[in-house]
Design an enzyme around this catalytic site. Structure first.
Site, PDB file in Angstrom:
ATOM      1  N   LYS A  65      23.865  27.174  42.987  1.00 41.71           N
ATOM      2  CA  LYS A  65      24.259  26.536  43.260  1.00 41.71           C
ATOM      3  C   LYS A  65      26.068  26.280  43.541  1.00 41.71           C
ATOM      4  O   LYS A  65      26.836  26.445  44.661  1.00 41.71           O
ATOM      5  CB  LYS A  65      24.147  24.129  42.943  1.00 41.71           C
ATOM      6  CG  LYS A  65      22.915  23.724  42.874  1.00 41.71           C
ATOM      7  CD  LYS A  65      23.186  22.738  42.232  1.00 41.71           C
ATOM      8  CE  LYS A  65      21.389  22.114  42.418  1.00 41.71           C
ATOM      9  NZ  LYS A  65      21.504  20.712  42.387  1.00 41.71           N
ATOM     10  N   ASP A 100      23.378  16.040  46.354  1.00 41.69           N
ATOM     11  CA  ASP A 100      23.790  15.834  44.718  1.00 41.69           C
ATOM     12  C   ASP A 100      24.536  14.837  44.884  1.00 41.69           C
ATOM     13  O   ASP A 100      24.106  13.346  44.742  1.00 41.69           O
ATOM     14  CB  ASP A 100      23.567  16.430  43.827  1.00 41.69           C
ATOM     15  CG  ASP A 100      22.310  17.032  43.618  1.00 41.69           C
ATOM     16  OD1 ASP A 100      21.309  16.958  44.106  1.00 41.69           O
ATOM     17  OD2 ASP A 100      22.793  18.679  43.038  1.00 41.69           O
TER      18      ASP A 100
HETATM   19  P1  NAP Z   1      22.518  22.550  33.820  1.00 36.44           P
HETATM   20  O1  NAP Z   1      23.968  23.304  34.748  1.00 36.44           O
HETATM   21  O2  NAP Z   1      21.710  23.814  33.814  1.00 36.44           O
HETATM   22  O3  NAP Z   1      23.427  21.390  32.996  1.00 36.44           O
HETATM   23  C1  NAP Z   1      22.996  21.018  31.943  1.00 36.44           C
HETATM   24  C2  NAP Z   1      23.112  20.199  31.351  1.00 36.44           C
HETATM   25  O4  NAP Z   1      22.588  19.703  29.882  1.00 36.44           O
HETATM   26  C3  NAP Z   1      24.753  20.340  30.302  1.00 36.44           C
HETATM   27  O5  NAP Z   1      25.571  19.838  30.218  1.00 36.44           O
HETATM   28  C4  NAP Z   1      24.211  20.677  29.684  1.00 36.44           C
HETATM   29  O6  NAP Z   1      24.897  20.583  27.511  1.00 36.44           O
HETATM   30  C5  NAP Z   1      23.127  19.576  28.358  1.00 36.44           C
HETATM   31  N1  NAP Z   1      22.062  19.392  27.611  1.00 36.44           N
HETATM   32  C6  NAP Z   1      21.352  20.721  27.429  1.00 36.44           C
HETATM   33  N2  NAP Z   1      20.272  20.873  26.743  1.00 36.44           N
HETATM   34  C7  NAP Z   1      20.985  19.303  26.546  1.00 36.44           C
HETATM   35  C8  NAP Z   1      20.498  19.157  24.812  1.00 36.44           C
HETATM   36  N3  NAP Z   1      19.545  19.371  24.078  1.00 36.44           N
HETATM   37  N4  NAP Z   1      21.667  18.450  23.988  1.00 36.44           N
HETATM   38  C9  NAP Z   1      22.587  17.830  24.194  1.00 36.44           C
HETATM   39  N5  NAP Z   1      22.979  18.159  25.891  1.00 36.44           N
HETATM   40  C10 NAP Z   1      22.305  19.526  27.098  1.00 36.44           C
HETATM   41  O7  NAP Z   1      21.773  22.088  34.588  1.00 36.44           O
HETATM   42  P2  NAP Z   1      21.649  20.554  35.940  1.00 36.44           P
HETATM   43  O8  NAP Z   1      21.895  21.446  37.611  1.00 36.44           O
HETATM   44  O9  NAP Z   1      23.041  19.740  35.956  1.00 36.44           O
HETATM   45  O10 NAP Z   1      20.376  19.830  35.456  1.00 36.44           O
HETATM   46  C11 NAP Z   1      20.209  18.850  34.378  1.00 36.44           C
HETATM   47  C12 NAP Z   1      19.891  17.905  34.798  1.00 36.44           C
HETATM   48  O11 NAP Z   1      19.780  17.179  35.689  1.00 36.44           O
HETATM   49  C13 NAP Z   1      17.995  18.383  35.201  1.00 36.44           C
HETATM   50  O12 NAP Z   1      17.037  17.488  34.059  1.00 36.44           O
HETATM   51  C14 NAP Z   1      18.200  18.476  36.060  1.00 36.44           C
HETATM   52  O13 NAP Z   1      16.104  18.663  36.742  1.00 36.44           O
HETATM   53  C15 NAP Z   1      18.349  17.405  36.334  1.00 36.44           C
HETATM   54  N6  NAP Z   1      18.748  17.169  38.239  1.00 36.44           N
HETATM   55  C16 NAP Z   1      18.016  16.207  38.700  1.00 36.44           C
HETATM   56  C17 NAP Z   1      18.314  16.297  40.536  1.00 36.44           C
HETATM   57  C18 NAP Z   1      17.707  14.956  41.241  1.00 36.44           C
HETATM   58  O14 NAP Z   1      17.656  14.402  42.064  1.00 36.44           O
HETATM   59  N7  NAP Z   1      16.854  13.701  40.321  1.00 36.44           N
HETATM   60  C19 NAP Z   1      19.750  16.987  41.072  1.00 36.44           C
HETATM   61  C20 NAP Z   1      19.641  17.703  40.151  1.00 36.44           C
HETATM   62  C21 NAP Z   1      19.533  17.964  38.699  1.00 36.44           C
HETATM   63  P3  NAP Z   1      26.215  22.329  27.559  1.00 36.44           P
HETATM   64  O15 NAP Z   1      27.170  22.247  28.477  1.00 36.44           O
HETATM   65  O16 NAP Z   1      26.465  21.945  26.417  1.00 36.44           O
HETATM   66  O17 NAP Z   1      25.257  22.711  27.253  1.00 36.44           O
END
Ligand code: NAP
Length: 268
Positions: A65, A100
């Site tokens: 992304k 998003d």
């Molecule tokens: P990303 O860029 O990899 O970010 C992951 C986030 O989760 C970071 O803030 C990370 O914190 C945090 N995290 C991961 N493991 C953790 C834990 N054990 N405890 C606390 N914080 C934790 O991923 P993303 O693209 O933002 O996606 C995040 C979530 O949103 C995913 O589940 C994804 O499937 C969902 N999502 C959904 C949609 C939708 O349309 N529904 C769209 C986009 C994303 P750190 O910075 O500390 O690593």
């Protein structure tokens, strides 16, 4: 025939193909939606090749992304967020959008939750956290971002300082959630295990809680929120509305939202 698709890794279990193809069928469009996993170091060739082949549009997901932004003309919203999830190849330069953002705002709107003037807490500062923080702040909410890695939260707050966004570690949930109107979980917590990023004791009935996680649909956070009488919004709504905007930008047609929603939920 028009070809659309999703670029990411992994994408094999994506729900976007059934959601978009249900819309093509409903509107009688001659189109297909495919999933593609290019080599991370050949992204430029992948996009140029898709453009040359006449691919009409691509969604972009993890881990591309942010990198994909450099290969398109970003919309003002995508540029502000710093990431894209939708490319419209169009007749000229490919344009990149971040749908998003409307995925978040339209999820709240669908549940009659007002963002403007609210106090919001976004948990997470990755791609979804950035989009959610921007979406809420740009719509008039006062936004606080809480993230496990404090530096990422403060960095995000600096990026959106014009909106007064604040950022801190997860410990800040204790002082912010009790007075908040909205909470968005933009972490992956709740996907792999029955865990919540927000302590249940902080939740209250005046909250509207959107969980970006959509597998499972009913996360621990949403269960805890429902138990105190809060409004709960599952991640399939966000997935639906980001797809709705992508569909409308690509085809110029009004998306058959209910058909897309049914297709999506029947695959969850
Ligand atoms: P990303 O860029 O990899 O970010 C992951 C986030 O989760 C970071 O803030 C990370 O914190 C945090 N995290 C991961 N493991 C953790 C834990 N054990 N405890 C606390 N914080 C934790 O991923 P993303 O693209 O933002 O996606 C995040 C979530 O949103 C995913 O589940 C994804 O499937 C969902 N999502 C959904 C949609 C939708 O349309 N529904 C769209 C986009 C994303 P750190 O910075 O500390 O690593």
């Amino acid at each position: 025939m028009q070809v659309y698709g999703l670029v990411g890794s992994p994408v094999e279990h994506s729900l976007s193909p059934p959601m978009h193809e249900a819309a093509y069928e409903e509107l009688g469009l001659d189109a297909r939606y495919v999933t593609l996993e290019p080599d991370a170091d050949r992204l430029d060739e992948a996009f140029a090749g898709a453009d040359a082949l006449g691919v009409a549009g691509l969604n972009v997901t993890v881990p591309f992304k942010q990198d994909a932004l450099a290969h398109v003309e970003p919309s003002p919203t995508a540029e502000a967020v710093g990431a894209i999830n939708t490319i419209d190849f169009g007749p000229e330069t490919p344009v990149g959008y971040n749908t998003d953002v409307s995925g978040v705002t339209r999820s709240f709107a669908h549940h009659d939750v007002t963002i403007d003037g609210s106090s919001a807490v976004v948990v997470g500062a990755g791609g979804a956290g950035r989009a959610a923080a921007y979406a809420l702040a740009d719509t008039g909410a006062t936004v606080h971002v809480a993230n496990r890695t404090v530096e990422r939260a403060t960095e995000l707050a600096t990026t959106f300082s014009e909106f007064g966004v604040t950022g801190a570690g997860l410990g800040s949930l204790e002082s912010t959630v009790p007075d908040a109107d909205l909470v968005v979980n933009a972490t992956s917590v709740g996907m792999e295990e029955d865990a919540s990023p927000v302590p249940a004791a902080l939740l209250h009935e005046d909250l509207a809680v959107l969980d970006a996680v959509y597998a499972p649909l009913e996360t621990r956070l949403l269960r805890d929120a429902a138990a105190v009488g809060a409004t709960t919004i599952d991640g399939a709504w966000m997935l639906l509305y980001q797809g709705v905007e992508a569909f409308e930008r690509w085809t110029g047609e009004t998306a058959p939202v209910d058909v897309m929603n049914d297709a999506l939920r029947s695959h969850l």
